[in-house]
Design an enzyme around this catalytic site. Structure first.
Site, PDB file in Angstrom:
ATOM      1  N   ASP A   1      33.503  39.748  49.345  1.00  0.00           N
ATOM      2  CA  ASP A   1      33.986  41.089  49.067  1.00  0.00           C
ATOM      3  C   ASP A   1      33.891  41.879  50.370  1.00  0.00           C
ATOM      4  O   ASP A   1      33.202  41.480  51.306  1.00  0.00           O
ATOM      5  CB  ASP A   1      33.119  41.722  47.977  1.00  0.00           C
ATOM      6  CG  ASP A   1      33.755  42.994  47.420  1.00  0.00           C
ATOM      7  OD1 ASP A   1      33.091  43.692  46.660  1.00  0.00           O
ATOM      8  OD2 ASP A   1      34.911  43.291  47.782  1.00  0.00           O
TER       9      ASP A   1
ATOM     10  N   ASP B   1      34.743  36.983  38.762  1.00  0.00           N
ATOM     11  CA  ASP B   1      33.372  36.851  39.262  1.00  0.00           C
ATOM     12  C   ASP B   1      32.506  37.799  38.455  1.00  0.00           C
ATOM     13  O   ASP B   1      32.991  38.873  38.049  1.00  0.00           O
ATOM     14  CB  ASP B   1      33.288  37.234  40.748  1.00  0.00           C
ATOM     15  CG  ASP B   1      33.067  38.738  40.894  1.00  0.00           C
ATOM     16  OD1 ASP B   1      34.072  39.462  40.929  1.00  0.00           O
ATOM     17  OD2 ASP B   1      31.894  39.180  40.916  1.00  0.00           O
TER      18      ASP B   1
ATOM     19  N   CYS C   1      26.963  22.206  24.638  1.00  0.00           N
ATOM     20  CA  CYS C   1      26.878  22.269  26.106  1.00  0.00           C
ATOM     21  C   CYS C   1      26.211  20.999  26.634  1.00  0.00           C
ATOM     22  O   CYS C   1      25.236  20.521  26.058  1.00  0.00           O
ATOM     23  CB  CYS C   1      26.050  23.492  26.503  1.00  0.00           C
ATOM     24  SG  CYS C   1      25.856  23.684  28.293  1.00  0.00           S
TER      25      CYS C   1
ATOM     26  N   CYS D   1      24.901  20.739  29.761  1.00  0.00           N
ATOM     27  CA  CYS D   1      24.155  21.049  30.986  1.00  0.00           C
ATOM     28  C   CYS D   1      22.721  20.517  30.880  1.00  0.00           C
ATOM     29  O   CYS D   1      22.249  20.116  29.817  1.00  0.00           O
ATOM     30  CB  CYS D   1      24.159  22.563  31.225  1.00  0.00           C
ATOM     31  SG  CYS D   1      22.848  23.467  30.393  1.00  0.00           S
TER      32      CYS D   1
ATOM     33  N   CYS E   1      20.444  22.053  28.192  1.00  0.00           N
ATOM     34  CA  CYS E   1      20.780  21.742  26.801  1.00  0.00           C
ATOM     35  C   CYS E   1      20.620  20.260  26.472  1.00  0.00           C
ATOM     36  O   CYS E   1      20.480  19.898  25.302  1.00  0.00           O
ATOM     37  CB  CYS E   1      22.223  22.162  26.516  1.00  0.00           C
ATOM     38  SG  CYS E   1      22.421  23.950  26.626  1.00  0.00           S
TER      39      CYS E   1
ATOM     40  N   HIS F   1      22.559  26.971  32.833  1.00  0.00           N
ATOM     41  CA  HIS F   1      23.267  26.900  31.551  1.00  0.00           C
ATOM     42  C   HIS F   1      24.356  27.969  31.466  1.00  0.00           C
ATOM     43  O   HIS F   1      25.500  27.691  31.075  1.00  0.00           O
ATOM     44  CB  HIS F   1      22.313  27.077  30.368  1.00  0.00           C
ATOM     45  CG  HIS F   1      23.067  27.407  29.110  1.00  0.00           C
ATOM     46  ND1 HIS F   1      23.763  26.455  28.392  1.00  0.00           N
ATOM     47  CD2 HIS F   1      23.307  28.611  28.506  1.00  0.00           C
ATOM     48  CE1 HIS F   1      24.392  27.042  27.389  1.00  0.00           C
ATOM     49  NE2 HIS F   1      24.131  28.370  27.433  1.00  0.00           N
TER      50      HIS F   1
HETATM   51  C1  LIG Z   1      30.256  40.163  45.351  1.00  0.00           C
HETATM   52  C2  LIG Z   1      30.871  41.262  44.524  1.00  0.00           C
HETATM   53  C3  LIG Z   1      32.261  40.985  44.122  1.00  0.00           C
HETATM   54  S1  LIG Z   1      33.081  42.066  43.114  1.00  0.00           S
HETATM   55  C4  LIG Z   1      32.447  43.676  43.445  1.00  0.00           C
HETATM   56  C5  LIG Z   1      33.311  44.690  42.716  1.00  0.00           C
HETATM   57  C6  LIG Z   1      33.116  44.872  41.364  1.00  0.00           C
HETATM   58  C7  LIG Z   1      33.884  45.812  40.668  1.00  0.00           C
HETATM   59  N1  LIG Z   1      33.668  45.973  39.333  1.00  0.00           N
HETATM   60  C8  LIG Z   1      34.886  46.557  41.300  1.00  0.00           C
HETATM   61  C9  LIG Z   1      35.094  46.379  42.680  1.00  0.00           C
HETATM   62  C10 LIG Z   1      36.088  47.120  43.409  1.00  0.00           C
HETATM   63  O1  LIG Z   1      36.813  47.989  42.850  1.00  0.00           O
HETATM   64  N2  LIG Z   1      36.228  46.872  44.731  1.00  0.00           N
HETATM   65  C11 LIG Z   1      35.462  45.966  45.366  1.00  0.00           C
HETATM   66  N3  LIG Z   1      35.665  45.767  46.694  1.00  0.00           N
HETATM   67  N4  LIG Z   1      34.518  45.231  44.745  1.00  0.00           N
HETATM   68  C12 LIG Z   1      34.315  45.430  43.403  1.00  0.00           C
HETATM   69 ZN   LIG Z   2      23.720  24.368  28.454  1.00  0.00          ZN
END
Ligand SMILES: CCCSCc1cc(N)cc2c(=O)[nH]c(N)nc12
Ligand SMILES: [Zn+2]
Length: 372
Positions: free
Chosen positions: A94, A267, A305, A307, A310, A336
């Site tokens: 990010d 993510d 699962c 993993c 489990c 998990h």
């Molecule tokens: C390692 C973190 C990844 S996602 C972080 C994140 C999370 C969320 N919810 C929104 C944003 C966003 O609007 N802009 C940016 N650069 N990052 C966001």
């Molecule tokens: Zn599991």
């Protein structure tokens, strides 16, 4: 940009869901995909081979945190993130803007840059589009993010508009600052939960020709229905042939609803953060392992699962680890939960390929809601 190609293998007939393969310099990502978060160049408590065994192909790290500690210069000297953390697959970082707004003491924000105090030692630092790209080039991720401004979901319309326009301005500067040609730079769509502002943001970013687009500004306190409605009117503005990444999302039901609306990449810290706090996602809904009801329960956490947690241990043992404050508890439950998220996106890919996404969604939501 010769190292990336996104292949759309199937699009569901009744929904906007799609299944694909994203080729990157460090391997292929099957989409929909869930990317575990390794903020400080480690997915907390897990070795890369354990992570790989869950089916995870791509992981995230965080520019803001790594720039502060150990410093992107040291990561570069050590050979870049892949070598540093010994992860052979694709990595996404990010841009750091989100953490500057959410974590650091933001001191000053202009079109030029953000000036903030480090949450570690209080030193005054600054982040500009050019610096955000330089740090990510030094870290060496495969997919990097433009520096953006993510306003609170309930901010006033003038501030949402200003954040959209600054994000577009910064996206142009990020694109022009790139030196490496082996990293995919994504533009990040902002605009809160306003259709007008989301359209404004997408129409400002798409002509800049990024190889993929992130939907930012969600999972920041808005109601789930507002997230889903925002996706309904944002995703159609994004190029169908490029990957779409929904940042920071989310709960299993949010991933289900977002794949249904055409999102490819996700993510979220929930699987690992909740895992460390004795909360497990299972096929029949959440399970809180500290609950006394599990004290003598010899059953596996989730019979569906495969993993390590489990297949080798009982709920009684997992509860014991948390009550005894043994570190293995958090490790097993993180493993998990990530395996659970990987199975969810795998099942969704199969549902897209068999044209059964609507049915899969209905069955899954009914099952999860029955338990809550
Ligand atoms: C390692 C973190 C990844 S996602 C972080 C994140 C999370 C969320 N919810 C929104 C944003 C966003 O609007 N802009 C940016 N650069 N990052 C966001
Ligand atoms: Zn599991």
């Amino acid at each position: 940009m010769t190292h990336f190609a996104f292949h759309l293998d199937a699009t569901d007939t009744e929904t906007a869901a799609r299944a694909g393969r994203w080729e990157t310099p460090h391997g292929v990502v099957d989409t929909p995909a869930f990317m575990p978060v390794g903020t400080l160049a480690t997915v907390k408590g897990l070795l890369p081979e354990q992570l790989k065994a869950t089916g995870a192909q791509m992981v995230l790290s965080n520019t803001y945190h790594l720039a502060l500690r150990p410093g992107s210069d040291i990561v570069k000297e050590m050979g870049g993130l892949h070598k540093f953390m010994d992860w052979e697959g694709p990595i996404l970082t990010d841009s750091g803007g989100f953490q500057v707004f959410s974590l650091a003491g933001l001191r000053k924000l202009t079109d030029e840059k953000a000036v903030f105090r480090s949450h570690i030692d209080g030193s005054l630092l600054e982040l500009s589009p050019e610096k955000a790209v330089k740090i990510q080039e030094d870290l060496g991720a495969d997919c990097i993010m433009c520096l953006d401004e993510c306003p609170p979901a309930n901010d006033v319309p003038e501030k949402i508009k200003a954040a959209v326009d600054r994000t577009t301005l910064w996206a142009k500067r990020c694109r022009d600052a790139q030196v490496r040609d082996d990293q995919a730079l994504f533009g990040i769509v902002q605009g809160g939960i306003s259709e007008e502002m989301r359209t404004r943001s997408a129409e400002g970013l798409v002509p800049l020709g990024f190889p993929g687009y992130a939907v930012g500004g969600l999972s920041v306190g808005e109601a789930p229905v507002d997230m889903y409605r925002t996706l309904d009117f944002t995703v159609p503005h994004l190029p169908v042939e490029k990957p779409r990444y929904l940042m920071g999302v989310g709960r299993p039901e949010d991933i289900l609803e977002a794949v249904y609306r055409g999102i490819d990449l996700f993510d979220c810290v929930l699987p690992t953060r909740n895992g460390r706090n004795a909360m497990a996602f299972t096929s029949d809904g959440p399970v809180r392992l500290r609950n006394a009801v599990h004290q003598r329960d010899e059953r596996p956490l989730d019979p569906e699962c495969d993993c390590t947690a489990c297949t080798r241990y009982s709920r009684a043992y997992l509860r014991h680890l948390f009550i005894a404050k043994e570190m293995l508890g958090g490790i097993l439950l993180s493993l998990h939960n990530i395996a659970f998220y990987q199975k969810l996106v795998r099942d969704l890919r199969n549902a897209v390929n068999s044209g059964t996404v609507a049915q899969f969604r209905a069955n899954q939501l009914a099952r999860w809601q029955a338990q809550s």
